[in-house]
Write an enzyme that holds these catalytic residues in place. Sequence first.
Site, PDB file in Angstrom:
ATOM      1  N   HIS A   1      -4.361  -2.933   9.895  1.00 10.80           N
ATOM      2  CA  HIS A   1      -3.086  -3.040   9.177  1.00 10.80           C
ATOM      3  C   HIS A   1      -3.192  -3.986   7.989  1.00 10.80           C
ATOM      4  CE1 HIS A   1      -1.473  -0.913  12.561  1.00 10.80           C
ATOM      5  NE2 HIS A   1      -1.783  -1.877  13.398  1.00 10.80           N
TER       6      HIS A   1
ATOM      7  N   HIS B   1       0.470   3.374  13.870  1.00 12.64           N
ATOM      8  CA  HIS B   1      -0.755   3.802  14.547  1.00 12.64           C
ATOM      9  C   HIS B   1      -0.765   5.317  14.680  1.00 12.64           C
ATOM     10  CE1 HIS B   1       0.484  -0.169  16.073  1.00 12.64           C
ATOM     11  NE2 HIS B   1      -0.767  -0.481  15.855  1.00 12.64           N
TER      12      HIS B   1
END
Lengths: 330, 330
Positions: A56, A218
Amino acid sequence: MNKIINNPSEVVNEMLAGMIDAHPDRLALLKESKVILRKEKKQNKVALVSGGGSGHEPAHAGYVGYGMLDAAVSGNVFASPSPDQVQAAIEAVNAGAGVLMVVKNYSGDVMNFSMAAELAEMDDIEVAYVVVDDDVSISKTQKNAGRRGIAGTIFVHKIAGALAEQGAPLAEVKAVAEQVIANTRSMGMALSACTVPEAGRPSFSIGEDEMEIGMGIHGEAGIKRCKITSADEIVQALLDPVIEDLQLQSGDEVALMTNGLGATPLMELYIANHSVSLQLAKRGIAIGKTFVGNYMTSLEMAGCSISLLKLDSRLKDLLNAPADTPALHV
Amino acid sequence: MNKIINNPSEVVNEMLAGMIDAHPDRLALLKESKVILRKEKKQNKVALVSGGGSGHEPAHAGYVGYGMLDAAVSGNVFASPSPDQVQAAIEAVNAGAGVLMVVKNYSGDVMNFSMAAELAEMDDIEVAYVVVDDDVSISKTQKNAGRRGIAGTIFVHKIAGALAEQGAPLAEVKAVAEQVIANTRSMGMALSACTVPEAGRPSFSIGEDEMEIGMGIHGEAGIKRCKITSADEIVQALLDPVIEDLQLQSGDEVALMTNGLGATPLMELYIANHSVSLQLAKRGIAIGKTFVGNYMTSLEMAGCSISLLKLDSRLKDLLNAPADTPALHV
């Protein structure tokens, strides 16, 4: 696999080494625990720790620095760090005033960060944590783990970090973090999938001309798969649920983050940001501060998310307080 | 088309509007001419202007601000701005001490910026320009338009901008810009193509497991198409020609930019950056400052470039002087 990597099982270690190479004057690394720390520790300041699965970036290690985090803990790609890793971060940053952990609402993260808090408390370190659940694509009434934490997490880092820097005690820093969480909502969309290096192939697929509204960082399923529409329509699909859930009214003021998921060019993010600005203006909602860029990504996923934080004068001051980190400056 | 846009022919206008929405306190827009300016003009300072085709964001409008550019002119995607547009920028930023233009070496840019200089001089504005040609993938002896200007351009913005901010006269600011150009080399590689919005389809294709070494930021052919190798091998293929062309020796010090082309995750850029750092250390070359991120992109192209600037103590001081722009802070 279409990636600039050496060994899929070493991507996190090499990435963290590359961060230290880039910022040797300001960042340090606990190599075993995959913890990035500020190089200089400020005594008697509440320390802020965040982290979670890697993939991320710049979240969360990019937000370690003056006015934001004291440490970030990196799990493997899209996997929570272990309680031991988090405990190592807590012990490294504790400066006598307690530690606040900012955790995104994923069950692995919540479990492992809270276990680490218990371990640290046995060593007489005062630890508190807050859980960010800003993603409105999941209803709060559903029987699930609750809403996911996504890009709105950066607002929590920024504002709690500013208050900690000013010397506020742990209870107060935790309270402002909770206020930010209560006032923040986000929603994202994806135009393409991403590939976890150790898996070697995309974890899902989206058709060439399709997009998914409400997709998680995700690749968790969203609320609608459909043909790609215009930027204005995409923004509306993300913004309306955010505004509704925050119960924003004409006259309110917000901070805005137009966030890229990794592979979306800045050109498109600015186009989306213009659309958000026009739609908020139409509703009489003022924008006190704007962030446009890749703040909370999903590897090379194409797409964006929009986060709003409802401001009051104190939150606005803290948002505008100085911050100096690799990924965010104010 | 896999993009967050409204109308392909309006992408530049909407992007510039979105930049102003995000930075209303610091940036202004000359809408007709597609020029982004600093909101506040500093009298008797040499003004810096850059620009070129759009699609390379944050270049160049993201570098408008204290310590870097005074204005950036945006052409259409991958197309030079017209002389009239550039002239409008020159006239808007002229503050009585002359204007330096930083131009990337593409024939359209060089022609249109130099024509604009002539037009402005008819209005008694002193204008100089420098041409950045840092891409070592093209030999200087080839009969062509010479080497292309790519990510090393940002070093010119930064250092010439710092000297202009300190009040140096035009000739001195031009001279330091020329020194930076003489001391800077770059080379890039691509893992995937990009799509110009008005074209609607990729302008070239790269196989799933292929990469192209030496590819330009508009998809210009590189020097080698081959199977994707490891990050270490990719970095070596980019770094060796850069080091050789700069004739770097053990004991030299450089600034390093590990630049993403748009769709490559920060994770991979940090992995590449670690590899660059190791390879430079092996050769005894010190790194005085590092930049890792998307500084000069090609829409949603995946890939990276590596730029080195050979430092002396004055260049290092200017590189470390304060800068405050949307895309770069020091």
